[in-house]
Motif scaffolding. Structure first.
Motif, PDB file in Angstrom:
ATOM      1  N   GLY A 162       0.835  -1.196   0.000  1.00 23.60           N
ATOM      2  CA  GLY A 162       0.000   0.000   0.000  1.00 23.60           C
ATOM      3  C   GLY A 162       0.867   1.243   0.000  1.00 23.60           C
ATOM      4  N   PRO A 163       0.272   2.398   0.127  1.00 20.33           N
ATOM      5  CA  PRO A 163       1.057   3.636   0.177  1.00 20.33           C
ATOM      6  C   PRO A 163       1.934   3.693   1.417  1.00 20.33           C
ATOM      7  CG  PRO A 163      -1.237   4.057   0.710  1.00 20.33           C
ATOM      8  CD  PRO A 163      -1.183   2.647   0.243  1.00 20.33           C
ATOM      9  N   LYS A 164       3.042   4.427   1.331  1.00 16.06           N
ATOM     10  CA  LYS A 164       3.958   4.539   2.458  1.00 16.06           C
ATOM     11  C   LYS A 164       3.282   5.266   3.611  1.00 16.06           C
ATOM     12  CE  LYS A 164       8.214   4.671  -0.295  1.00 16.06           C
ATOM     13  NZ  LYS A 164       9.461   5.425  -0.587  1.00 16.06           N
ATOM     14  N   THR A 165       3.613   4.768   4.817  1.00 15.19           N
ATOM     15  CA  THR A 165       3.051   5.400   6.012  1.00 15.19           C
ATOM     16  C   THR A 165       3.763   6.723   6.256  1.00 15.19           C
ATOM     17  OG1 THR A 165       4.612   4.185   7.401  1.00 15.19           O
ATOM     18  CG2 THR A 165       2.438   3.181   7.033  1.00 15.19           C
ATOM     19  N   GLN A 166       3.047   7.632   6.871  1.00  8.18           N
ATOM     20  CA  GLN A 166       3.587   8.950   7.225  1.00  8.18           C
ATOM     21  C   GLN A 166       3.582   9.085   8.745  1.00  8.18           C
ATOM     22  OE1 GLN A 166       4.872  11.004   5.018  1.00  8.18           O
ATOM     23  NE2 GLN A 166       4.314   9.671   3.278  1.00  8.18           N
ATOM     24  N   PRO A 167       4.585   9.732   9.310  1.00  2.00           N
ATOM     25  CA  PRO A 167       5.821  10.208   8.663  1.00  2.00           C
ATOM     26  C   PRO A 167       6.704   9.049   8.254  1.00  2.00           C
ATOM     27  CG  PRO A 167       6.010  10.412  11.019  1.00  2.00           C
ATOM     28  CD  PRO A 167       4.600   9.949  10.775  1.00  2.00           C
ATOM     29  N   LEU A 168       7.615   9.287   7.306  1.00  2.00           N
ATOM     30  CA  LEU A 168       8.508   8.241   6.827  1.00  2.00           C
ATOM     31  C   LEU A 168       9.480   7.834   7.920  1.00  2.00           C
ATOM     32  CD1 LEU A 168       9.315   9.638   3.253  1.00  2.00           C
ATOM     33  CD2 LEU A 168       7.589   7.938   3.903  1.00  2.00           C
ATOM     34  N   ALA A 187       6.608  -3.065  11.550  1.00  2.42           N
ATOM     35  CA  ALA A 187       6.832  -2.234  12.728  1.00  2.42           C
ATOM     36  C   ALA A 187       8.082  -1.403  12.525  1.00  2.42           C
ATOM     37  CB  ALA A 187       6.968  -3.111  13.977  1.00  2.42           C
ATOM     38  N   SER A 188       8.118  -0.259  13.210  1.00  4.98           N
ATOM     39  CA  SER A 188       9.253   0.657  13.131  1.00  4.98           C
ATOM     40  C   SER A 188       9.773   0.928  14.530  1.00  4.98           C
ATOM     41  CB  SER A 188       8.807   1.963  12.467  1.00  4.98           C
ATOM     42  OG  SER A 188       7.760   2.562  13.220  1.00  4.98           O
ATOM     43  N   PRO A 189      11.006   1.420  14.632  1.00  4.60           N
ATOM     44  CA  PRO A 189      11.575   1.679  15.972  1.00  4.60           C
ATOM     45  C   PRO A 189      10.780   2.690  16.791  1.00  4.60           C
ATOM     46  CG  PRO A 189      13.303   1.641  14.319  1.00  4.60           C
ATOM     47  CD  PRO A 189      12.008   1.626  13.573  1.00  4.60           C
ATOM     48  N   SER A 190       9.956   3.499  16.150  1.00  2.00           N
ATOM     49  CA  SER A 190       9.177   4.487  16.893  1.00  2.00           C
ATOM     50  C   SER A 190       8.074   3.859  17.722  1.00  2.00           C
ATOM     51  CB  SER A 190       8.572   5.498  15.920  1.00  2.00           C
ATOM     52  OG  SER A 190       7.666   4.854  15.036  1.00  2.00           O
ATOM     53  N   GLY A 191       7.802   2.561  17.480  1.00  2.00           N
ATOM     54  CA  GLY A 191       6.774   1.885  18.250  1.00  2.00           C
ATOM     55  C   GLY A 191       5.468   1.719  17.525  1.00  2.00           C
ATOM     56  N   ARG A 192       5.339   2.267  16.316  1.00  2.00           N
ATOM     57  CA  ARG A 192       4.094   2.134  15.560  1.00  2.00           C
ATOM     58  C   ARG A 192       4.138   0.846  14.728  1.00  2.00           C
ATOM     59  NH1 ARG A 192       4.468   7.828  15.645  1.00  2.00           N
ATOM     60  NH2 ARG A 192       5.999   7.831  13.947  1.00  2.00           N
ATOM     61  N   THR A 193       3.015   0.154  14.744  1.00  2.00           N
ATOM     62  CA  THR A 193       2.857  -1.099  13.992  1.00  2.00           C
ATOM     63  C   THR A 193       1.706  -0.936  13.012  1.00  2.00           C
ATOM     64  OG1 THR A 193       3.647  -2.398  15.876  1.00  2.00           O
ATOM     65  CG2 THR A 193       2.453  -3.568  14.150  1.00  2.00           C
ATOM     66  N   SER A 194       1.929  -1.334  11.765  1.00  2.49           N
ATOM     67  CA  SER A 194       0.928  -1.209  10.709  1.00  2.49           C
ATOM     68  C   SER A 194       0.500  -2.588  10.246  1.00  2.49           C
ATOM     69  CB  SER A 194       1.496  -0.420   9.521  1.00  2.49           C
ATOM     70  OG  SER A 194       1.936   0.865   9.935  1.00  2.49           O
ATOM     71  N   ILE A 195      -0.821  -2.731  10.022  1.00  2.37           N
ATOM     72  CA  ILE A 195      -1.396  -3.985   9.542  1.00  2.37           C
ATOM     73  C   ILE A 195      -1.916  -3.730   8.129  1.00  2.37           C
ATOM     74  CG2 ILE A 195      -3.006  -5.861  10.028  1.00  2.37           C
ATOM     75  CD1 ILE A 195      -0.919  -5.359  12.239  1.00  2.37           C
ATOM     76  N   TRP A 196      -1.436  -4.544   7.166  1.00  6.69           N
ATOM     77  CA  TRP A 196      -1.753  -4.371   5.758  1.00  6.69           C
ATOM     78  C   TRP A 196      -2.625  -5.515   5.251  1.00  6.69           C
ATOM     79  CZ3 TRP A 196       0.413   0.121   3.750  1.00  6.69           C
ATOM     80  CH2 TRP A 196       1.473   0.687   4.476  1.00  6.69           C
TER      81      TRP A 196
END
Length: 1024
Positions: A162-168, A187-196
């Motif tokens: 899908g489209p890139k999550t913001q912020p990059l 998941a990213s080091p910032s702690g946010r997890t995305s489900i696609w």
């Protein structure tokens, strides 16, 4: 427990579960230096050999690379094809490279190991994972929120979820859902997890902690629950593992808190969802139960951090951990003992110094040895892991029952709720044809249609031998068995007589022609050819001395022929010698001769003799014919032995064949032989035990019980009813002229002329024979019996002392019988003994018939007593108690001296019994009435004895009814049986009997329930 160790600072990846042997790939870790500050990188493959005791792993292949790696993933894609036997090894490089390697070529040492390569990513590739369902799909993550999905079948084309999550931001982890194929998490080091959702090609949900201190270092999906995942935090301020459920994203479902510093990596076991590994900056490797948030196990580690941890896909008990101290360690979570010090380092140091003499003392340095540390034991898991738990279980029980169990998986939504444990009990039937034939046999035994059963077997016989065997068994059950035996052997009297008449007419015509033409020699030759020895000699005399001499020579030449031996055997009755010396190829002729001429008392033994000779030869065809001889002899034990030798002992249908034949033979023996217990020996008992066990294993318990002995005395009964009784059981008899004493002593009148309460047994009148012809009669002469006693018996109620002491005058013209031979008291003529060979019963006797061939014992009587013994059966007129002792004195010929000695009379103790309760009196009345009906309908002495014994043994039931010691369930069952008996439903009553026996205490019913079964079985058989 540590199993193996690799001295590398590297990232790792296990070979797929489908691959064998187990390999571990190690790639030099990017942006890390070892102690030598070397910048070279390599990709190496090691083999896990747990049979090798050392800690070192075998290096199987290596490839030199120009850069290090951030992530490795080994997938099974292409393993089914010849080009990629070891799958594909995917590597994430420093400069955005995704490289595909062929592990098989690395192991083989080839230089061209790269399958494909792409540098689409911006920055290092820190996240890689192979799809668990479609192994040709690989997800990768890089900088600036880049997530690519690669198709290994078409590596040049790629797609994004899908489209890139913001912020990059950087992508540190990607993970495919274990249950739903089109769901991907990042998941990213910032702690946010995305489900696609790949079907929508869009982001569907985001998960993040509200504290903003969750620096995600690990991401794993629950192997069983599709909506649950875990996140690990590497922040020292928040060293936790959070379990999230996407249905409730406001807060974590559980938080695992036991690490004291940040968590660097996680791994969730696919083999047991209750095992979750984590490693952190606190130098600890913990094994959690994510359902209970409990630490199950802690592995011993080094003093440096572990930055990567993985489960072995093929061996679920093995895991590997890569640490910053330059080692990759392989552990087992199953516990055990381990030596903490590796000798490898000590050996390396020793080799560096060699054998030099640093001090010039003329002595080399001793081998360097590290102090030996004592081994320590590692505590295993608190409960066994799922892969060694028994998922199902099964065990066979008695009666063909299969008990099975299954450990039902707990509900993923409610894992803590107790699950129901169910045990299944099922009936396993493997021999359906065997059970059908057994039921047919049981129905035949119950209905008594034995002849029809044999005829069905004859019609269904698959070969000629089976047809012959069943034909012999059927003949056993019919009248004139010997004549029909001869027909089965191919000797029909009518056809033979016709052939003789035809041949006689033809030969008479030729002889007549020779005589009319004066050809005495031709006539003599025809007579000799026609076996007319007397005619040939007479004609030879008329033809002259020369012709007479020639005739004599030919006669003597023809004399030692086989027919001469046969004639000799017919005249001398020496059939045993004929059977011992005859050619076995002519066994039919020998058996036919025995059928025609053998006496009843020797018939069985002669058939056995021929059967033994046939069984002893090596010809299988002749061995099989021995069964026919044993059937004629009624010898079940030898029939079992002969049949078992030729059949498969382990085939249920062969065993069924044997049981059918034995039971039909037993029925024939019981119909034609002396009443008594069924013949049997060890082999028959063993086969019947095997048959009953097989019936029970197939669940046919009712049928199996029917074949068991009715009382425990029958189990150890080794008496053979077909063998002659001992001398103490037999009558006094003699083959000399003194045997005529039986005709001169008074005979006992029939039992029907006595008071029924006075005399219990009866005997036939003794045979009498003429004094003018005491010799044995001619072979064709049949003995005749006097139709009336030699004196008039007393009338009903007349005391025995009134019998006339004198004998009637001797009449030489009376009808007499020849003296009985020594075998007359035990006539075992086999099932085929004709009725003409049996001793007829006494005329006018209505009491119990005696055994066939039993001769009464003459009795001398006093004025007050009379006792006698017939074949071991004692009857008496109880006017007083005396014992008769019989002595034979040849000087008193033809009389027998009998002395009478009085016995001391012992008064009987009177026992007063309580009356049976009125409500249970119907039980006694019904059972006794049924027994009396059976006695009236029974024609077999053995059956009557069984019923008499049953009537006595039922007193045990009546005593229990008087004492009221039976349980209520048994009493109710007995009353139900009585109702069925009154309606003549004997089979239903037997079913109730079986239910009572199976559901009650054996000691409570063993005294009377077997007796009731005998009575009900006989009632059903007799149809009363």
């Amino acid at each position: 427990m540590k199993l193996k160790e690799i001295n590398r600072t590297a990232i790792q990846s296990w070979s797929p579960a489908q691959h064998h042997p187990v390999y571990l790939a190690a790639g030099t870790s990017a942006q890390q230096l070892d102690a030598s500050f070397s910048t070279t990188a390599s990709l190496e493959i090691f083999e896990l050999d747990l049979a090798e005791p050392s800690l070192d792993m075998k290096l199987r292949g290596a490839y030199s690379s120009s850069h290090g790696y951030h992530r490795l993933a080994w997938g099974p894609h292409g393993m089914d094809e010849e080009g990629l036997p070891s799958g594909v090894l995917i590597a994430g490089g420093e400069n955005g490279d995704v490289i595909l390697y062929d592990p098989a070529k690395i192991i083989a040492g080839d230089s061209d190991v790269v399958i494909a390569q792409s540098n689409k990513h911006i920055g290092p590739v820190r996240a890689l994972e192979v799809h668990s369902f479609q192994t040709n799909l690989v997800a990768s993550g890089g900088n600036e929120s880049e997530i690519y999905i690669w198709d290994l079948n078409n590596f040049g084309s790629l797609m994004t979820p899908g489209p890139k999550t913001q912020p990059l931001e950087d992508i540190s982890c990607v993970a495919w859902n274990r249950q739903i194929q089109h769901i991907l998490a990042s998941a990213s080091p910032s702690g946010r997890t995305s489900i696609w959702d790949l079907r929508k090609n869009d982001l569907i949900i985001k998960v993040s902690d509200h504290s903003n201190r969750m620096h995600c270092s690990g991401l794993e999906w629950n192997p069983e629950v599709a909506t649950q995942l875990v996140l690990a935090s590497e922040d020292d301020r928040m060293p936790v593992i959070q379990i999230w459920d996407l249905r409730f994203t406001t807060s974590p479902l559980k938080v695992l808190e036991n690490h004291t510093r940040g968590v660097l990596a996680m791994a969730w076991s696919l083999a047991d969802p209750e095992l979750l590994l984590s490693c952190g900056k606190d130098n600890r490797i913990l094994c959690w139960n994510p359902n209970t948030a409990e630490v199950l196990y802690e592995l011993p580690t080094s003093t440096r951090w572990c930055f990567d941890i993985q489960w072995c896909p093929r061996n679920p008990a093995v895991l590997s951990a890569a640490a910053f101290d330059g080692h990759i360690s392989v552990y087992s979570i199953m516990g055990g003992s381990s030596q903490v010090v590796s000798q490898t380092q000590a050996d390396t140091i020793s080799m560096s110094f060699g054998n030099m003499d640093p001090f010039g003392m003329g002595q080399t340095l001793p081998p360097l040895q590290l102090p030996q540390a004592s081994p320590y034991t590692i505590t295993p898991l608190k409960k066994p892991p799922k892969w060694i738990r028994r998922p199902v279980g099964a065990s066979f029980a008695f009666g063909g029952k299969l008990v099975s169990l299954e450990n039902i998986k707990p509900s993923p939504q409610h894992p803590q709720q107790p699950t129901a444990h169910v045990v299944h009990i099922s009936q396993v039937i493997t021999e359906t044809t065997f059970l059908e034939r057994s039921a047919q046999l049981q129905a035949t035994l119950a209905a008594g249609s034995f002849t029809d059963f044999c005829q069905e077997k004859i019609d269904a016989a698959q070969n000629e031998f089976d047809k012959t065997v069943w034909s012999f068994l059927k003949v056993n059950l019919e009248n004139d068995a010997r004549g029909k035996y001869l027909e089965l052997l191919g000797y029909k009297k009518e056809e033979l007589a016709a052939k003789v008449r035809l041949e006689m007419n033809r030969m008479d015509g030729l002889i007549t022609q020779a005589l009319l033409t004066g050809d005495f020699q031709g006539a003599m030759e025809l007579c000799l050819h026609d076996n007319r020895m007397a005619d040939s000699i007479i004609l030879a005399i008329a033809g002259g001395a020369e012709l007479l001499e020639k005739t004599q020579r030919k006669y003597f030449t023809k004399a030692p022929s086989k027919i001469t031996k046969l004639i000799s055997a017919v005249v001398m009755r020496d059939w045993r010698d004929v059977l011992q010396t005859c050619e076995l190829q002519n066994w039919k002729e020998a058996l036919a001769a025995v059928m025609t001429y053998a006496q009843p008392d020797e018939f069985s033994s002669l058939c056995d003799l021929l059967g033994c000779r046939l069984e002893a030869v090596e010809d299988n065809t002749l061995q099989a014919q021995a069964c026919l001889c044993y059937i004629c002899a009624g010898n079940m034990e030898k029939l079992v032995s002969c049949w078992t030798r030729a059949q498969d002992r382990h085939c249920p249908l062969s065993l069924q064949d044997l049981v059918e034949k034995v039971l039909m033979l037993r029925q024939a023996v019981e119909q034609t032989q002396k009443p008594g217990p069924s013949a049997g020996g060890f082999l028959l008992g063993e086969r019947m035990s095997q048959y009953v066990s097989l019936l029970a294993s197939q669940g046919s318990l009712t049928t199996a019980i029917a074949y068991l002995p009715q009382n425990t005395e029958q189990v150890n009964d080794t008496h053979n009813p077909f063998a002659p009784q001992s001398a103490s059981e037999c009558n006094v008899h003699s083959t000399d002229s003194n045997s005529t004493i039986f005709s001169l002593l008074p005979a006992y009148p029939p039992a029907s002329q006595y008071n029924p309460g006075t005399l219990q047994y009866s005997a036939p009148p003794p045979p009498s024979f003429s004094s003018s012809s005491p010799q044995a009669p001619a072979p064709g002469f049949m003995p005749q019996y006097t139709q009336q006693p030699l004196y008039q018996p007393p009338t009903m109620g007349q005391p025995l002392s009134s019998v006339p002491p004198s004998h009637p005058p001797f009449s030489p013209t009376s009808s007499f019988s020849p003296p009985l031979s020594s075998g007359a008291f035990f006539q075992h003529g086999g099932p085929g003994s004709p009725a003409s060979y049996m001793l007829p019963p006494p005329t006018g006797s209505s009491g119990t018939q005696p055994d066939r061939g039993s001769a009464p014992l003459a009795i001398h009587q006093s004025s007050t007593t009379c006792q006698y013994s017939v074949r071991g059966v004692t009857g008496s007129v109880p006017t007083s108690q005396y014992s008769t002792m019989i002595h034979k004195n040849s000087s008193l010929n033809p009389c027998t001296v009998i002395t009478v000695q009085p016995l001391q009379s012992i008064p009987a103790e009177k026992v007063t019994k309580k009356p049976i309760p009125e409500e249970h009196q119907v039980l006694k009345n019904t059972f006794e009435g049924l027994i009396q009906k059976c006695l009236a309908a029974a024609a077999n002495t053995q059956t009557k004895r069984k019923l008499d014994d049953a009537n006595k043994r039922l007193e045990a039931l009546y005593d229990k009814l008087r004492e009221q010691t039976l349980s209520l369930a048994i009493v109710r069952g007995l009353h139900n049986m009585v109702q069925c008996i009154e309606s003549h439903s004997y089979m239903e009553s037997l079913n109730i009997h079986t239910h009572i026996v199976s559901s009650s205490n054996f000691s409570e019913t063993s005294a009377f329930m077997p007796v009731l079964k005998v009575v009900l079985t006989q009632a059903n058989k007799l149809g009363v």
